[in-house]
Scaffold this active site. Structure first.
Site, PDB file in Angstrom:
ATOM      1  N   ASP A 492       8.141 -25.285  73.481  1.00 26.31           N
ATOM      2  CA  ASP A 492       8.382 -27.163  73.021  1.00 26.31           C
ATOM      3  C   ASP A 492       9.443 -26.875  72.091  1.00 26.31           C
ATOM      4  O   ASP A 492      10.832 -25.971  71.615  1.00 26.31           O
ATOM      5  CB  ASP A 492       7.188 -26.800  71.381  1.00 26.31           C
ATOM      6  CG  ASP A 492       6.849 -27.762  71.010  1.00 26.31           C
ATOM      7  OD1 ASP A 492       7.446 -29.124  71.709  1.00 26.31           O
ATOM      8  OD2 ASP A 492       6.100 -27.861  70.213  1.00 26.31           O
ATOM      9  N   GLU A 495      13.531 -31.462  73.443  1.00 24.87           N
ATOM     10  CA  GLU A 495      14.503 -32.353  73.842  1.00 24.87           C
ATOM     11  C   GLU A 495      16.023 -32.593  73.984  1.00 24.87           C
ATOM     12  O   GLU A 495      16.029 -33.424  73.880  1.00 24.87           O
ATOM     13  CB  GLU A 495      13.428 -33.752  73.098  1.00 24.87           C
ATOM     14  CG  GLU A 495      12.220 -34.793  73.402  1.00 24.87           C
ATOM     15  CD  GLU A 495      11.316 -32.967  73.217  1.00 24.87           C
ATOM     16  OE1 GLU A 495      10.143 -32.313  73.613  1.00 24.87           O
ATOM     17  OE2 GLU A 495      11.349 -31.747  72.141  1.00 24.87           O
ATOM     18  N   ASP A 660       2.095 -34.579  71.690  1.00 22.45           N
ATOM     19  CA  ASP A 660       1.830 -34.493  70.152  1.00 22.45           C
ATOM     20  C   ASP A 660       0.647 -36.364  70.339  1.00 22.45           C
ATOM     21  O   ASP A 660       0.833 -37.215  69.726  1.00 22.45           O
ATOM     22  CB  ASP A 660       2.382 -34.564  69.773  1.00 22.45           C
ATOM     23  CG  ASP A 660       3.609 -33.752  69.422  1.00 22.45           C
ATOM     24  OD1 ASP A 660       2.589 -32.808  69.994  1.00 22.45           O
ATOM     25  OD2 ASP A 660       3.933 -32.626  68.725  1.00 22.45           O
TER      26      ASP A 660
END
Length: 985
Positions: A492, A495, A660
């Site tokens: 996670d 990015e 999310d």
């Protein structure tokens, strides 16, 4: 789980109804944060920029730039090259014009064409500005026998008024890509090219984003990896510069001429055909694709034009061509990963996991994996458990119990690593020490460490360009696994995310561990009051209470803000401004600043490459490192990775979840198009946070969503810290609905697994849009509210509250297609080209089986391990001409290179069903029964391999036309597929 700033700042597409919340006390890691230094909220505020598409002062490059002229054309058997020289004075509109370019047109295979335009002159100092390393993203290679004559494509070009080109499909003469009438703009920080499109075009892909399945005309599509709670129509976690273009043609006249048609004007009685092609831009820079009336405008912040075209002519063929030649085939998943997964942010210790496991067993709900969010970490640090709440000793006991029961545990691992406080000798972190020793972290331009901020406080970032970084990461995975036998990695925040602009930790490490610059859910000012749309209707009193709480919290948080003036960057010839490029893409983060909630574009890798040039590749490279690291944990076991940030090709290593999302009907609605996007992108292992992540769910939404997600490849429930619990056993109706849907999912797990094998070996898709499976029906082009699992199972879910019916279409019924209701096993009475109203009371999800299919099935169990030990059955659904087929693939379910495999082919015709097996995998479970749908007459007898079966084992329903043959265990005691057999009726 993402940075909560994005959640707090987000708004939803649909009206929000609030209700009361049941708060969960945050973990000790969260509550301890009150005594910590809190990073100021202003740390994550960047420049205030105006997106070019919204800027009234923006210059249209097409109107001021001169384009190029082609010369020195050289032909070969596989294509041609040419020099492109600037056709006039440089415009330098959003950067510095490149004077001289080289065009290469390469017919790489019959079904594949590549057009590349790169600067003629570059060197090591600026190569990464334009050239994407093949070590990072491989280029497709030409086949040895590739040649111009054998290609499906023809390329033509012209210099009038400036260089332009066309890509034409030979078979139809259709122009697939046409830059005529536009100008090529090629600068050091801006590239633009334009292609014409037919009226009412059908484009799919160009993600990652939450939007309708078919891309809307006038859409603005930004590609730039971003840590943001799922907004609608904005860039989010991944970068996939690939689209599918489907065009429909009316077939008519004696010569069967083809006339292109709009999908909205299709008539059920008319005959149509379609042709699909794919387009991929191999470019990792920030991008913007603007869909306009009959044209597509493609803009990038750098890189090159490196376009690959795939001729199809079907969606299935396009996807296969894209994967086989360019991005790689999807990873083969372990069989057990197709079971159910339970997670939440807020499982505070091993005892809570014990309770969750006990409740699943108590209510007899299948459970395969438990997942740990950042709660398990010591101070939110990767590879380091909190020894008070998640000690390795207690963890070993729990995981031994979990594994003995056939279940597994997956922890989250984030993209950033904590950097210890140098003034606190007790603040030790061995992972950082080992990485610092090898110097594997990203730097500032001056060579100092780049220090951002994430959950643990100030952090550093592995530099995937460093030759030792992947080995460092693998060592951390192995070292951690030796302490705690986890079963996969949830990757996670890659990015890559940072909760501040720039190297904000530089000079501030004495403040570590620092609290993020926002309140965590459940902390003062961030109580979760949000509920799904319609909650106020079904729960009026609770909704009123929550609404009051939300209003009070909002009022307390309100403050007077001032807007900073817009910053505009003027290009300087020969100089790049990577922090604020002159062209501003419509980036989702506040102010459109590329530095907000991410590491800065000027951060620098060990090879000198700036983050600006490779930003969207960070997660992709981390997935690669994680995959190969897990192969060192388990030498011949398929790594199980679910990742948030992906790039073209990530599917060969990992699956993906939709990020999310929200506990909203809108999030559930868009989850289908999200999944279908990733089918196109070659990442079939896709799922979403079922029942929603952000906000509180409610019983009705969770009831519907648990049933919908049962037909997604990756099936997981997950929600945010301090929101109400949403495990499926929390409501009686959700228990029943979940088990009803799981009864179907677990029965067809062998079918799911076979689909994954086919995806892994051929590039076929698992989840499919109706338009892709039925390519000659234009009316299906925009259908994104129902879908297929493989070719045989269709799901028509309820996607709105307070209804007990749903509208659905049944493709092909006007052309002999038959659909059977899963539950009644009867043929559906539906008319072509119109919606059918289907009964769907709460707790029931309509599922249909396509005529002509044979599904291998096993019985439901609480784990896939136990399900694989149950007897087999077959469901044969006959087509209108009495035929059906299917297949089954089996192996040990986990080996990267299984020694033994088994493939079984099923074929039914003329009242005969044959099973033919090949392979060395020994499947000991017997065949229990065969059910045949669509048998129009009661058979006089039924035989298996010539032996007449007793009448007690044969049942026929003359009303539903269902033939059921049971009692087959004794005939197949050596295994259902130990030898070939023939069933006749």
């Amino acid at each position: 789980m993402a940075g909560l700033k994005s959640f707090l700042a987000s708004s939803w597409l649909l009206p929000v109804a609030c209700g009361a919340s049941q708060s969960i006390v945050p973990s000790t890691s969260a509550t301890a944060a009150y005594s910590q230094f809190t990073i100021p909220a202003s740390a994550d505020v960047g420049a205030n920029l105006v997106a070019n598409i919204d800027d009234p002062q923006a210059v249209n490059a097409q109107s001021v730039c001169p384009g190029y002229k082609a010369s020195d054309v050289k032909h070969s058997s596989q294509g041609f090259t040419a020099s492109l020289e600037l056709a006039g004075d440089p415009c330098n509109v959003y950067g510095t014009d490149v004077d001289s370019l080289t065009l290469t047109v390469e017919y790489q295979a019959k079904d594949r064409l590549n057009i590349q335009i790169v600067p003629t002159y570059f060197d090591a100092s600026n190569a990464s500005w334009y050239i994407l390393s093949e070590e990072l993203v491989p280029r497709p290679k030409a086949s040895q026998n590739a040649s111009v004559p054998q290609s499906d494509f023809v390329v033509s070009w012209s210099n009038e008024p400036s260089f332009n080109f066309k890509v034409i499909r030979k078979a139809t003469g259709d122009v697939l890509f046409n830059t005529k009438g536009s100008t090529l703009v090629y600068e050091n920080q801006f590239i633009e090219f334009v292609t014409l499109l037919p009226e009412e075009y059908n484009l799919y892909g160009l993600g990652e984003r939450m939007n309708q399945l078919r891309l809307l005309e006038n859409a603005n599509l930004t590609l730039y990896a971003a840590d943001i709670a799922d907004p609608i129509d904005d860039n989010i976690y991944g970068h996939h510069a690939f689209y599918l273009d489907t065009r429909y043609y009316k077939v008519g006249g004696q010569n069967k001429s083809h006339t292109i048609v709009k999908s909205s004007e299709a008539e059920p009685s008319q005959e149509y055909v379609s042709y699909s092609h794919g387009v991929f831009l191999r470019n990792a820079h920030g991008q913007e694709i603007l869909l306009r009336d009959q044209k597509l405008i493609w803009r990038t912040l750098g890189g090159s034009v490196d376009l690959t075209f795939y001729s199809g002519p079907t969606q299935a063929e396009v996807t296969k061509q894209y994967q086989l030649s360019t991005v790689g085939l999807p990873a083969m998943q372990q069989y057990n990963t197709l079971g159910f997964h339970q997670c939440r942010w807020g499982y505070n210790n091993w005892s809570e996991f014990e309770d969750v496991l006990a409740n699943f067993e108590r209510f007899e709900i299948p459970l395969e994996y438990l997942w740990a969010d950042i709660d398990y970490m010591h101070g939110y640090r990767n590879f380091d458990n909190d020894q008070h709440r998640f000690s390795y000793e207690e963890g070993e006991k729990f995981l031994n119990k979990l594994h003995a029961g056939g279940r597994r545990w997956v922890p989250i691992v984030d993209g950033a690593l904590y950097i210890p406080n140098p003034e606190n000798a007790s603040d030790a972190y061995e992972t950082y020490d080992r990485g610092a020793k090898d110097d594997v972290f990203i730097k500032n331009p001056d060579g100092s460490l780049y220090i951002g901020a994430v959950w643990p406080g100030y952090t550093v970032y592995p530099d995937w360009h460093h030759p030792k970084a992947s080995d460092f990461w693998a060592n951390e995975l192995v070292t951690w696994w030796n302490k705690l036998h986890y079963d996969g990695v949830w990757y996670d925040m890659a990015e890559v995310s940072s909760f501040c602009v720039g190297s904000c930790g530089t000079g501030n490490l004495s403040m570590n561990p620092a609290h993020p610059p926002f309140a965590l859910p459940g902390e003062p000012g961030n109580v979760v009051y949000d509920y799904p749309e319609g909650f106020n209707i079904t729960n009026a009193t609770e909704a009123a209470s929550a609404s009051a709480g939300a209003a009070s919290q909002s009022a307390a948080a309100s403050s007077t803000t001032t807007s900073a003036p817009y910053l505009r960057t003027t290009p300087t010839p020969g100089v790049r401004n990577v922090d604020h490029p002159p062209y501003v893409i419509n980036h989702v983060q506040p102010g459109h600043d590329l530095s907000v909630h991410a590491i800065s574009p000027n951060s620098t890798h060990s090879d000198g490459v700036q983050e600006y040039d490779v930003h969207s590749l960070y997660g992709h490279q981390g997935i690669n490192a994680t995959y190969h690291g897990l192969l060192k944990v388990w030498e011949n076991k398929r790594p199980f990775i679910i990742a948030r940030s992906t790039f073209s090709g990530s599917g060969k290593w990992a699956g993906h979840w939709g990020g999310d999302n929200f506990s909203k009907w809108g999030s559930m609605f868009f989850s289908i198009s999200q999944a279908l996007q990733f089918s196109l992108f070659g990442i079939p292992m896709f799922g979403v946070d079922t029942c929603g992540f952000n906000g509180n769910t409610d019983e009705e939404l969770c009831n519907r969503w648990m049933q919908l997600s049962a037909f997604f490849p990756f099936y997981r429930n997950h929600n945010v810290l301090s929101a109400i619990p949403q495990e499926p056993y929390r409501w009686a109706s959700v228990i029943d609905a979940t088990k009803a849907a799981m009864n179907i999912r677990y029965a067809i797990l062998p079918y799911f697994y076979t689909l994954f094998h086919l995806a892994h070996t051929t590039g076929s898709t698992v989840m499919r849009a109706l338009a892709w499976e039925f390519p000659n029906d234009p009316s299906l082009a925009a259908v994104g509210t129902q879908f297929l699992v493989g070719p045989s199972v269709m799901v028509i879910p309820v996607l709105e509250p307070q209804v007990d019916t749903v509208q659905g279409v049944f493709p092909g019924v006007g052309h002999g297609e038959v659909w059977y209701d899963w539950y009644s096993q009867t043929a559906v009475d539906a008319k072509p080209g119109v919606n059918t109203t289907i009964s769907a009371p709460l707790g029931h999800i309509p599922v249909f089986v396509r005529g002509g299919s044979i599904l291998p099935m096993q019985e439901v169990a609480l784990t896939t391990r136990d399900a694989r030990k149950t007897p087999w059955s077959l469901l044969a659904s006959l087509s209108s001409n009495g035929t059906a087929s299917g297949q089954l693939y089996l192996d040990d379910g986990e080996s990267v290179y299984p020694e033994d495999t088994l493939s079984v082919d099923f074929l039914a015709s003329r009242s005969t069903l044959r099973a033919s097996a090949r392979g060395t995998w020994k499947e000991a479970n017997p065949l229990a029964n065969v059910t045949v749908l669509g048998v129009t007459e009661k058979p006089s007898s039924v035989t298996l391999n010539g032996e007449t079966l007793s009448s007690d084992s044969v049942k026929y329903n003359a009303t539903s036309h269902v033939l059921h043959v049971g009692g087959l265990q004794k005939h197949t005691a050596d295994g259902a597929w130990a030898k070939d057999w023939v069933l006749k009726w």
